[in-house]
Design a protein around this motif. Sequence first.
Motif, PDB file in Angstrom:
ATOM      1  N   SER A 203      45.314  45.579  42.043  1.00  0.00           N
ATOM      2  CA  SER A 203      45.947  45.977  43.565  1.00  0.00           C
ATOM      3  C   SER A 203      46.841  44.985  43.723  1.00  0.00           C
ATOM      4  O   SER A 203      47.687  45.308  44.629  1.00  0.00           O
ATOM      5  CB  SER A 203      44.821  45.810  44.624  1.00  0.00           C
TER       6      SER A 203
ATOM      7  N   ASP B  33      46.949  36.885  48.830  1.00  0.00           N
ATOM      8  CA  ASP B  33      46.013  37.737  48.136  1.00  0.00           C
ATOM      9  C   ASP B  33      44.673  36.836  48.656  1.00  0.00           C
ATOM     10  O   ASP B  33      44.312  36.197  47.616  1.00  0.00           O
ATOM     11  CB  ASP B  33      46.084  38.288  46.949  1.00  0.00           C
TER      12      ASP B  33
ATOM     13  N   GLY C  44      36.686  47.918  53.107  1.00  0.00           N
ATOM     14  CA  GLY C  44      37.583  47.565  54.297  1.00  0.00           C
ATOM     15  C   GLY C  44      38.173  46.399  54.150  1.00  0.00           C
ATOM     16  O   GLY C  44      38.080  45.547  53.092  1.00  0.00           O
TER      17      GLY C  44
ATOM     18  N   PHE D  66      38.635  38.982  35.128  1.00  0.00           N
ATOM     19  CA  PHE D  66      39.808  39.752  35.004  1.00  0.00           C
ATOM     20  C   PHE D  66      40.157  39.871  33.648  1.00  0.00           C
ATOM     21  O   PHE D  66      40.373  38.804  32.988  1.00  0.00           O
ATOM     22  CB  PHE D  66      41.083  39.081  36.030  1.00  0.00           C
TER      23      PHE D  66
END
Length: 380
Positions: free
Chosen positions: A84, A153, A189, A323
């Motif tokens: 993202s 982030d 959310g 990741f």
Amino acid sequence: MIIPFNKIYYTGKEMEYIGDAISRGQVSGDGYYTKLVSTLIEEEFNVPRAFLTTSATHALEMAFMIIGIKPGDEVIMPSFTFSSTANAALLRGAKIVFADIDDKTLNIDIDDVIRKITGRTRAVVPVHYAGISCEMDRLADIARDYGLYIIEDAAHAVNAKYRGKSLGTWGQMGCYSFHGTKNYICGEGGALLINTDDKNLIEAAGIIRQKGTDRDKFLNGEVDKYSWVGTGSSYAPSDILMALLYAQLQVMDSITSKRKAVHDYYSCRLKRFAEEGVIRFTNIPEGCESNYHIFYILLKDEESRDMVIERLKEKGISAYTHFVPLHTSVMGQTLGYREGQLPVTERAGRCLVRLPIYTGMTALEMEYVMDSLEEILRVM
Ligand SMILES: *Cc1c(COP(=O)(O)O)cnc(C)c1O
């Protein structure tokens, strides 16, 4: 004993608030609970303006739209992050420039950021891995010197701090996640924090979030009807989800202290293996207040890492890698990046294991994880 990787924690108030939201008849965006949650975030974290969103992904997308990122612009970010972070900039046509990470925290390496700044660089995106801060004071100085935006982030980092200041509030904008895997959840959310009193930025955020309309002005009574005034999309979450989130955020400090207990116990039990050089584990530097989102260990190579995960699995314990560095992923390679470009990131990608850590974890569960891991590490 079966130990899942994560277990959602409910405070007990969720159903009451969700029922209340439904009986208020305000189930779409910007109802009673959305207001309570945004006020709580603004007050607790000292933020000029918090917009609740449908995800952190969407908050990141909004941030790049708000600052007008366009083709030809460059955005510097770590490769050790979720898709993202990169997609949000890529969707605006920006070029992604990956910086390596710091070996001690797995956060963006600021010296590498400096090396990668060009005349086209517009923004830097620090990711606070595991809820532990990047060196934000230093990054803020550099961003100021070069005239860059900082978009944090802070998906991992809700209710974490650096030098007493909440993460997500250091950059011009910060992005939070309340996804079901994070510390404080509503399923899906997020939030976009705007950390300046710049009326233009706040107004732009409101329009982009409300499908390109000035509905926010209408809700504030500034105009008597709303209409299409710009480009935008639909980023306001349902008030039902905000009711769930309100129950969680009301007790966020108690959630954090429950997670801290797991972190402290693991750290204590693993200390001797770190001293012997068998592993390294989550390191919280001076000045950082973590929210204990992730507990990780780093093994010496990929083979030992895979063996630890496999042996834990045999004992009923779920532990995961994290990741795949974005620059070595399928998409990263399509964009022209190659293995070998970011050595510290690649090592973390190969050697890291995340251990189970969740808010309601019992003493017996923690003990079982550590007894099992000790048994595995002792013969390595
Ligand atoms: C979880 C996560 C996101 C995305 O959050 P969503 O709310 O699921 O969109 C973005 N960045 C990082 C680093 C994350 O861990």
